[in-house]
Design an enzyme around this catalytic site. Sequence first.
Site, PDB file in Angstrom:
ATOM      1  N   ARG A   1       9.900  -1.959  -5.428  1.00 25.88           N
ATOM      2  CA  ARG A   1       8.613  -1.753  -6.088  1.00 25.88           C
ATOM      3  C   ARG A   1       8.629  -0.377  -6.759  1.00 25.88           C
ATOM      4  O   ARG A   1       8.677   0.648  -6.082  1.00 25.88           O
ATOM      5  CB  ARG A   1       7.456  -1.848  -5.075  1.00 25.88           C
TER       6      ARG A   1
ATOM      7  N   ASP B   1      -1.425   4.829  -6.430  1.00 27.24           N
ATOM      8  CA  ASP B   1       0.004   4.564  -6.179  1.00 27.24           C
ATOM      9  C   ASP B   1       0.886   5.687  -6.695  1.00 27.24           C
ATOM     10  O   ASP B   1       2.010   5.859  -6.239  1.00 27.24           O
ATOM     11  CB  ASP B   1       0.404   3.235  -6.800  1.00 27.24           C
TER      12      ASP B   1
ATOM     13  N   GLY C   1       0.865  -1.178   0.000  1.00 23.43           N
ATOM     14  CA  GLY C   1       0.000   0.000   0.000  1.00 23.43           C
ATOM     15  C   GLY C   1       0.904   1.231   0.000  1.00 23.43           C
ATOM     16  O   GLY C   1       1.866   1.310   0.765  1.00 23.43           O
ATOM     17  N   ALA C   2       0.565   2.197  -0.863  1.00 30.31           N
ATOM     18  CA  ALA C   2       1.477   3.320  -1.104  1.00 30.31           C
ATOM     19  C   ALA C   2       1.918   4.068   0.167  1.00 30.31           C
ATOM     20  O   ALA C   2       3.123   4.239   0.403  1.00 30.31           O
ATOM     21  CB  ALA C   2       0.853   4.265  -2.130  1.00 30.31           C
TER      22      ALA C   2
ATOM     23  N   GLN D   1      -6.158  -8.714  -2.352  1.00 27.23           N
ATOM     24  CA  GLN D   1      -6.119  -7.704  -1.276  1.00 27.23           C
ATOM     25  C   GLN D   1      -7.531  -7.311  -0.843  1.00 27.23           C
ATOM     26  O   GLN D   1      -7.747  -6.965   0.317  1.00 27.23           O
ATOM     27  CB  GLN D   1      -5.352  -6.447  -1.748  1.00 27.23           C
TER      28      GLN D   1
ATOM     29  N   ASN E   1      -2.982   2.903 -10.253  1.00 20.95           N
ATOM     30  CA  ASN E   1      -3.482   2.169  -9.073  1.00 20.95           C
ATOM     31  C   ASN E   1      -3.563   0.692  -9.446  1.00 20.95           C
ATOM     32  O   ASN E   1      -3.255   0.294 -10.584  1.00 20.95           O
ATOM     33  CB  ASN E   1      -4.842   2.733  -8.637  1.00 20.95           C
ATOM     34  N   LYS E   2      -3.968  -0.115  -8.482  1.00 18.55           N
ATOM     35  CA  LYS E   2      -4.038  -1.574  -8.652  1.00 18.55           C
ATOM     36  C   LYS E   2      -4.706  -1.971  -9.959  1.00 18.55           C
ATOM     37  O   LYS E   2      -5.711  -1.376 -10.349  1.00 18.55           O
ATOM     38  CB  LYS E   2      -4.784  -2.160  -7.449  1.00 18.55           C
TER      39      LYS E   2
HETATM   40  O1  MRU Z   1       0.226  -4.060  -4.712  1.00 19.17           O
HETATM   41  P1  MRU Z   1      -0.346  -3.300  -3.547  1.00 19.17           P
HETATM   42  O2  MRU Z   1      -1.226  -4.145  -2.686  1.00 19.17           O
HETATM   43  O3  MRU Z   1       0.716  -2.553  -2.771  1.00 19.17           O
HETATM   44  O4  MRU Z   1      -1.280  -2.205  -4.244  1.00 19.17           O
HETATM   45  C1  MRU Z   1      -1.969  -1.294  -3.435  1.00 19.17           C
HETATM   46  C2  MRU Z   1      -2.846  -0.374  -4.200  1.00 19.17           C
HETATM   47  O5  MRU Z   1      -2.916  -0.405  -5.403  1.00 19.17           O
HETATM   48  C3  MRU Z   1      -3.570   0.664  -3.414  1.00 19.17           C
HETATM   49  O6  MRU Z   1      -4.779   0.994  -4.036  1.00 19.17           O
HETATM   50  C4  MRU Z   1      -2.690   1.934  -3.317  1.00 19.17           C
HETATM   51  O7  MRU Z   1      -1.391   1.616  -2.907  1.00 19.17           O
HETATM   52  C5  MRU Z   1      -3.269   2.945  -2.397  1.00 19.17           C
HETATM   53  S1  MRU Z   1      -3.184   2.399  -0.706  1.00 19.17           S
HETATM   54  C6  MRU Z   1      -3.838   3.636   0.258  1.00 19.17           C
END
Ligand code: MRU
Length: 339
Positions: free
Chosen positions: A87, A234, A46-47, A193, A244-245
Amino acid sequence: MSRTIDWDGRDILIIDQTRLPHDERTVRLHRVEELAEAITRLRVRGAPALGVAGALGLALAIRRAQEAGQDIGSAVDAAAGTLAATRPTATNLAWGINQAREALSAGPEAVVQRAVQLLEADVAINRALAQRGADLLGERQADLGRSLRLLTHCNTGSLACVEWGTALGIIRAAHERGGVADVLVTETRPLLQGARLTTWELERLGIPYRVVVDGAAPALMQRGRVDAVVVGADRVAANGDVANKIGTFSLALAARQAAIPFIVAAPESTLDPATATGLDILIEERPEDEILSVNGHRVAPAGARALNPAFDVTPAGLVTAIVTERRVIRPALGEGVIG
Ligand code: MRU
């Protein structure tokens, strides 16, 4: 431990998210290599949490170098390089590393202090952002004259931050105001997630929810079963494009088709004015096995190949609002992140 990530003056403590929802376990990270492994494997993710992890990673490097009598500057450089490579898409990771690194000119303790400041600030930032976002949802609620049926993707709650959350933080604040009827949670293939983490948080918060397969979301919007989509980010490019995801772009397209608001929650640290557009954002590609196997069981035939981009980019024109702790940006109306 209520915080997703914490610092005890010597080591980093995280909730190991790969074990949730069935096993809530805190692990102690003593070496930078352990932190890098935890980030790569999404034990911490998560960012906003990654931003704090990056900064605390330099504090960790300093403590180990001090204990071993090694050169601090070299240890910080090496840690910054190792962690930044884990990442690439979430801008918060590089941001957190840079924030802590810039403090080194004032001495090693200044780096540690800066990292702890970011850790503490994250909670207040998310709470401010959440109230602003809940105001926005309140307007939608007033228009419709009833509490809202929301849809969210991935996990953007306290597990993605230090505490509280961004998009899920908005939903939580709206729920506290009595404005949430139901939350649809996309399972978020391939690492689930949504199904594993967002459900775990909503369960504990007592917010009504149902899990839907990722592919169901556009159809549910089309049938009028969603009043607004609320997701995290992200990285946000200068023009308002949002990384984003993976799967977020499909949600935004469907929201536009169904004429419902598509709201992005992101702290200012996720905005990246140095990246002009979404096309300039490096998209992380993860191992094929994350798709070809489920829970360690191979589901695809031997020899099957997979392509596993972890993120996508939603064009600014599809984004109704980006809510930060300071402001609401309206990319669909041509507003970018600078200013
Ligand atoms: O691969 P992840 O689980 O780190 O991806 C997370 C996301 O895409 C979230 O939507 C993003 O980081 C925002 S978290 C507040």
